[in-house]
Design an enzyme around this catalytic site. Structure first.
Site, PDB file in Angstrom:
ATOM      1  NE  ARG A  83      11.898   3.881   9.574  1.00  0.00           N
ATOM      2  CZ  ARG A  83      10.681   4.306   9.269  1.00  0.00           C
ATOM      3  NH1 ARG A  83       9.658   3.453   9.227  1.00  0.00           N
ATOM      4  NH2 ARG A  83      10.469   5.566   8.981  1.00  0.00           N
ATOM      5  CD  GLU A 115      11.488  -1.209   4.136  1.00  0.00           C
ATOM      6  OE1 GLU A 115      10.965  -0.357   3.409  1.00  0.00           O
ATOM      7  OE2 GLU A 115      11.203  -1.349   5.330  1.00  0.00           O
ATOM      8  CG  HIS A 129       7.579   0.701   4.644  1.00  0.00           C
ATOM      9  ND1 HIS A 129       8.895   0.976   4.940  1.00  0.00           N
ATOM     10  CD2 HIS A 129       6.852   1.434   5.530  1.00  0.00           C
ATOM     11  CE1 HIS A 129       8.959   1.826   5.943  1.00  0.00           C
ATOM     12  NE2 HIS A 129       7.739   2.123   6.329  1.00  0.00           N
TER      13      HIS A 129
HETATM   14  C1  GLV Z   1       6.796   5.284   7.554  1.00  0.00           C
HETATM   15  O1  GLV Z   1       7.446   4.304   7.777  1.00  0.00           O
HETATM   16  C2  GLV Z   1       6.980   6.509   8.261  1.00  0.00           C
HETATM   17  O2  GLV Z   1       7.944   6.651   9.035  1.00  0.00           O
HETATM   18  O3  GLV Z   1       6.160   7.410   8.066  1.00  0.00           O
END
Ligand code: GLV
Length: 321
Positions: A239, A268, A286
Site C-alpha cells: 500500500r 492513487e 497497481h
Molecule cells: C490489491 O491491492 C488488493 O488489496 O487486492
C-alpha cells in the site's frame, strides 16, 4: 420472494456477475473508473449488500447512508478502505479476497525487483528511442540479484511467497514482522527474523508486504532511507502510504538509495511531485494481482462473500485477517 439488492461499484469479470445475478437484484456501476462518492452514497440507500473496490471508502458516512446494509464484500485482499469496527458495530459483515492473489502478487513483486535491478524499463526506452548503437561493456549497468540479501517487511502470505522465490536466486532472506513466524515456516523459507533497523541496514532489496494501518503508515521514510545501503532498492507492492513518497523522491534524487520499484502510491492515482522524473524508479499502476486468472478468482471469491453473508446467512462470513 424479493431478492436482496446489491450494488456493484465497478466493472468486474463476467464470472463475478454470473454468480451474483441469480441471487440478487443488481445495480451495476459498470465503468472502469471509481464510482463518484455522491452517486455511491445515493445508490447504497436501499441496498442490502455492496460489492466494492479499494477505491471506495466504506466509512461511517457511507454506513449512515445505507440503513439496510448487511454485507460488504471487497474485490481486494486489502481492506484498509473499510472501517471494519464501524461495520461490526452495525452488524455489517465484511469479506475480502485473501489467498487467491498471493502468487500473482509475489510474481509481480519479483517483476518489479528485477526490472529495477536490471534496468529493464530504461533499456526498453533506449531501444525505442533509437539510442542503441551496439553492445557496450559499460552500458546501462544494473545490480546483481543472485546471492544478495532480500529483506521482507511483513511476513504474511504474500511476504512469504516473495521469500520463497528468493531461494531460486540463492539469496539470503531476512524478514521483519510484528510477530515471529513459526519455526517450520522460517526453516522452509530459509528466512531469519531480525529487527526492522537491522533488515534495513543489511538488505540489498527491501520489499514491503505489510497491511496499511496506523502503525505502518510512513514506516519507510527519511529515517529508513538513512539506514538503507546506498546500493539498495525499495520495492512496494503493498500500500502506498506505508512509504513516505516525498521522502522517497528525495532519497532517489539524492541517490541515497539506488532505486525503487512501486506498484502503489500514497494518493492513487496521483504520484508525489518529482517521482515521475526519477530515472531510478520503476512505476507500475497497481498491477500486482492483474492477471486474467487471478482477477476471475477474485471476482468469484468476492461474489461468494456476498452470497455467504446475504443468502447463506453464515453467522460469521468474515474473511478479513
Ligand atoms: C490489491 O491491492 C488488493 O488489496 O487486492
Amino acid at each position: 420472494m424479493l431478492k436482496p439488492k446489491v450494488l456493484v461499484t465497478r466493472r468486474v469479470p463476467e464470472e463475478c456477475l454470473d454468480l451474483l445475478k441469480p441471487h440478487f437484484e443488481l445495480e451495476h456501476y459498470n465503468k472502469g473508473t471509481a464510482i463518484p462518492r455522491k452517486r455511491l452514497l445515493k445508490s447504497v440507500k436501499d441496498k442490502d449488500g455492496l460489492l466494492c473496490l479499494l477505491t471506495d471508502a466504506i466509512d461511517p458516512e457511507l454506513l449512515a447512508a445505507a440503513p439496510r446494509l448487511k454485507a460488504v464484500s471487497t474485490f481486494s485482499v486489502g481492506y484498509d478502505h473499510i472501517d471494519v469496527p464501524a461495520c461490526a458495530a452495525r452488524g455489517v459483515a465484511v469479506t475480502n479476497t485473501p489467498g487467491v492473489l498471493t502468487e500473482s502478487t509475489a510474481d509481480f513483486t519479483w517483476a518489479l525487483l528485477m526490472a529495477a535491478a536490471r534496468r529493464v524499463v530504461e533499456g526498453d526506452a533506449y531501444m525505442r528511442g533509437g539510442k542503441y548503437k551496439g553492445w557496450d561493456p559499460l552500458m546501462l549497468l544494473g545490480t546483481d540479484v543472485s546471492g544478495k540479501t532480500l529483506g521482507v517487511i511483513g511476513f504474511g502470505r504474500i511476504g512469504q511467497a516473495v521469500a520463497k522465490r528468493a531461494g531460486g536466486f540463492s539469496m539470503r532472506v531476512l524478514y521483519y514482522d510484528t510477530r515471529r513466524a513459526a519455526p517450520d515456516a522460517e526453516a522452509a523459507l530459509n528466512a531469519a527474523f531480525v529487527p526492522l533497523d537491522e533488515l534495513l541496514r543489511e538488505s540489498d532489496y527491501v520489499s514491503v508486504h505489510t497491511v496499511l494501518d496506523e502503525d505502518t503508515r510512513h514506516l519507510i521514510g527519511d529515517r529508513a532511507f538513512g539506514l538503507m545501503k546506498k546500493s539498495a532498492y525499495l520495492i512496494n507492492a503493498a500500500r502506498g502510504p506505508i512509504v513516505d513518497e516525498k521522502a522517497l523522491v528525495r532519497a532517489l534524487k539524492a541517490e541515497r538509495i539506488r532505486g525503487a520499484a512501486l506498484d502503489v502510491y500514497e494518493r492513487e492515482p496521483k504520484m508525489a511531485p518529482g517521482l515521475a522524473s526519477c530515472r531510478n524508479a520503476v512505476l507500475a499502476p497497481h498491477l500486482a494481482s492483474a492477471t486474467l486468472e487471478t482477477r476471475v478468482k477474485m471476482g468469484v471469491m468476492a461474489a461468494e462473500g456476498l452470497i455467504d453473508g446475504l443468502v447463506r446467512k453464515l453467522r460469521s462470513p468474515y474473511r478479513v485477517d
